[in-house]
Design a protein around this motif. Structure first.
Motif, short mmCIF file in Angstrom:
data_model
loop_
_atom_site.label_atom_id
_atom_site.label_comp_id
_atom_site.label_asym_id
_atom_site.label_seq_id
_atom_site.Cartn_x
_atom_site.Cartn_y
_atom_site.Cartn_z
N HIS A 273 32.45 -1.63 -13.83
CA HIS A 273 33.75 -1.46 -13.15
C HIS A 273 33.63 -1.81 -11.81
CE1 HIS A 273 37.35 0.61 -12.07
NE2 HIS A 273 37.71 0.65 -13.15
N LEU A 274 34.34 -2.88 -11.47
CA LEU A 274 33.88 -3.39 -9.85
C LEU A 274 34.49 -2.41 -8.90
CD1 LEU A 274 33.85 -6.85 -10.52
CD2 LEU A 274 31.68 -5.54 -10.47
N LYS A 275 35.79 -1.99 -9.19
CA LYS A 275 36.47 -1.12 -8.14
C LYS A 275 35.83 0.20 -8.06
CE LYS A 275 40.93 1.00 -6.78
NZ LYS A 275 42.04 1.28 -7.12
N CYS A 276 35.08 0.69 -8.98
CA CYS A 276 34.29 1.76 -9.02
C CYS A 276 32.95 1.68 -8.12
CB CYS A 276 33.92 2.68 -10.43
SG CYS A 276 33.19 3.93 -10.26
N THR A 277 32.65 0.40 -8.46
CA THR A 277 31.25 0.09 -7.81
C THR A 277 31.31 -0.12 -6.35
OG1 THR A 277 30.60 -1.27 -9.69
CG2 THR A 277 29.33 -1.91 -7.59
N LEU A 278 32.50 -0.56 -5.85
CA LEU A 278 32.87 -0.76 -4.50
C LEU A 278 32.83 0.88 -3.85
CD1 LEU A 278 33.41 -2.21 -2.13
CD2 LEU A 278 35.56 -2.48 -2.68
N VAL A 279 33.39 1.53 -4.30
CA VAL A 279 33.78 2.97 -3.89
C VAL A 279 32.31 3.52 -3.89
CG1 VAL A 279 34.89 5.21 -4.02
CG2 VAL A 279 36.06 3.08 -4.76
N HIS A 280 31.39 3.41 -5.04
CA HIS A 280 30.23 3.65 -5.24
C HIS A 280 29.35 3.41 -3.97
CE1 HIS A 280 26.77 5.81 -7.38
NE2 HIS A 280 26.22 4.56 -7.37
N LEU A 281 29.44 2.10 -3.70
CA LEU A 281 28.71 1.60 -2.60
C LEU A 281 28.92 2.29 -1.23
CD1 LEU A 281 28.58 -2.35 -3.44
CD2 LEU A 281 26.91 -0.74 -3.54
N ALA A 282 30.27 2.44 -1.04
CA ALA A 282 30.64 3.18 0.17
C ALA A 282 30.28 4.39 0.35
CB ALA A 282 32.00 3.04 0.33
N ALA A 283 30.26 5.27 -0.76
CA ALA A 283 29.71 6.69 -0.74
C ALA A 283 28.14 6.60 -0.67
CB ALA A 283 30.19 7.15 -2.02
N ALA A 284 27.44 5.78 -1.16
CA ALA A 284 25.98 5.83 -1.13
C ALA A 284 25.74 5.31 0.48
CB ALA A 284 25.26 4.87 -1.85
N MET A 285 26.32 4.50 1.02
CA MET A 285 26.35 4.05 2.49
C MET A 285 26.31 5.34 3.35
SD MET A 285 25.45 1.02 3.72
CE MET A 285 26.57 1.30 5.43
N GLU A 286 27.26 6.30 3.14
CA GLU A 286 27.67 7.51 3.93
C GLU A 286 26.72 8.40 3.63
OE1 GLU A 286 29.42 7.50 6.09
OE2 GLU A 286 31.11 6.16 5.91
#
Length: 411
Positions: A273-286
């Motif tokens: 699920h690519l939209k979820c993947t993008l949010v996941h990356l952003a959270a992992a960054m923070e």
């Protein structure tokens, strides 16, 4: 050959399409069209050719027919062939002349009259005129005319609220401000049974309202229920798209751990699920979770080497471990693959900012502000705190930020 025998062959064509046996579908559709010369059979043959990726041949067949300019289905399919061939100017010519204003209202190019796209409320098919408006938007977007693309996407969703792809383009490319998104949704004419869709769209748009208002939107949609064949009631509460929207909202509220836990659970259920993947990356960054970023980047590059998201993920990993030059290289690669992928532009600017290269950072941010007028750099899905990443003189930074207008909020 008798009509019942021909109808049997038509059934074989439909069955071949449903089983993705496109060469077989093309073979039998060609025979039916030769036997009948019926426009419906010619269209079926063109559809088979299109699905089999014979775009040039399908276009020739449609263009050679005498009804291509009279039948919207023929014209639309011919334009779709030109879309696949990347012949955007020809695609627009095939779709015909029409004008659209900033509100997404379409006018006849000859007499200037408003074109009415109303459809029967009982019709569950997407209005062909809506699809044509959407394709015009895609063509203008490919030609870098973002203003016309935005207007045609608005026309498409107004012509038929079921044309989700038009709304998706407006939202994902940040073409509208929060107020414009809300105004657009309030203007849509949903049928009575599509109340759930109206609620879902409200959860997709930017979430700058007060928390209680946004929570109410999610709760209303979660409580939408229905039954299947008289069975027990079901809801959308566990729908992946809805939960991905909620995760995005958690990220926007700086609840990064909560966001990360939700996206982790969602990706266990639907790892692609690519939209979820993008949010996941952003959270992992923070959260500074470099291990997760490394694993995600490796998997994305393997599974989606041609997608901007994959190389953005690689850039996120290098940014997290403070290798800013390497991060910048991959953020730049992501923007070269897809210039409308806004998180990469923000990452590109932040990689300069982290090395005290203020002019280059501001250039990247201004590009993002120009390309994505609806992007309120909070910073949507790449919220690496600007204040923490900027190391050059604070007075200089704030003076430059003010030049960008309301897009930036320096702390």
């Amino acid at each position: 050959m008798r009509e019942e025998e021909i109808e049997k062959i038509r059934g074989v064509v439909r069955d071949c399409v449903s089983k993705h046996l496109y060469s077989s579908a093309i073979f039998f559709a060609d025979k039916v069209a030769a036997l009948t010369n019926d426009p419906a059979d010619i269209y079926m043959q063109a559809q088979a050719l299109f699905l089999g990726r014979h775009y040039r041949r399908a276009f020739h067949l449609l263009n050679a027919s005498k009804i291509v300019l009279r039948d919207l289905r023929f014209r639309y399919l011919a334009a779709k062939c030109l879309e696949e061939l990347k012949e955007w100017d020809q695609c627009l010519l095939m779709l015909g002349d029409a004008k659209v204003d900033e509100d997404g209202i379409v006018y006849d190019a000859k007499d200037g009259n408003v074109i009415d796209f109303d459809k029967d409320a009982a019709d569950r098919e997407i209005n062909i005129s809506s699809a044509i408006c959407f394709l015009r938007g895609k063509a203008y977007g490919a030609l870098q005319n973002r203003s016309q693309a935005r207007q045609w996407y608005k026309a498409a969703i107004k012509a038929d609220p079921l044309c989700y792809e038009a709304l998706e383009c407006l939202i994902e490319s940040h073409m509208l401000t929060s107020e414009e998104e809300s105004s657009l949704l309030s203007s849509l004419q949903f049928s009575p049974e599509d109340g759930w869709l109206s609620s879902f769209y409200l959860c997709l748009i930017k979430k700058y309202d007060i928390q209680s208002t946004i929570d109410a939107k999610f709760k209303k949609l979660e409580n939408e229920s229905g039954s299947v064949s008289g069975s027990s009631m079901i809801t959308l509460a566990n729908n992946t798209d809805l939960l991905a929207c909620k995760a995005e909202y958690y990220h926007q509220c700086c609840e990064y751990q909560k966001c990360f836990e939700l996206t982790s659970a969602l990706l266990e259920k639907d790892p692609f699920h690519l939209k979820c993947t993008l949010v996941h990356l952003a959270a992992a960054m923070e959260l500074g979770n470099s291990n997760e970023l490394y694993l995600m980047a490796c998997n994305l590059v393997k599974d989606y080497p041609s997608k901007a998201l994959s190389w953005f993920a690689v850039g996120c990993y290098y940014y997290c471990i403070k290798k800013y030059a390497e991060a910048r290289r991959y953020f730049s690669k992501a923007t070269s693959i897809d210039g409308s992928f806004s998180p990469a532009w923000i990452g590109y600017g932040n990689s300069f900012a982290s090395q005290e290269e203020g002019d280059q950072a501001m250039s990247a941010y201004r590009t993002a502000a120009r390309l994505f007028p609806g992007l309120n750099l909070d910073i949507i899905l790449f919220q690496v705190s600007f204040a923490n990443s900027v190391h050059w003189n604070g007075v200089y930074a704030n003076s430059q930020l003010q030049a960008c207008g309301p897009v930036f909020h320096a702390s």
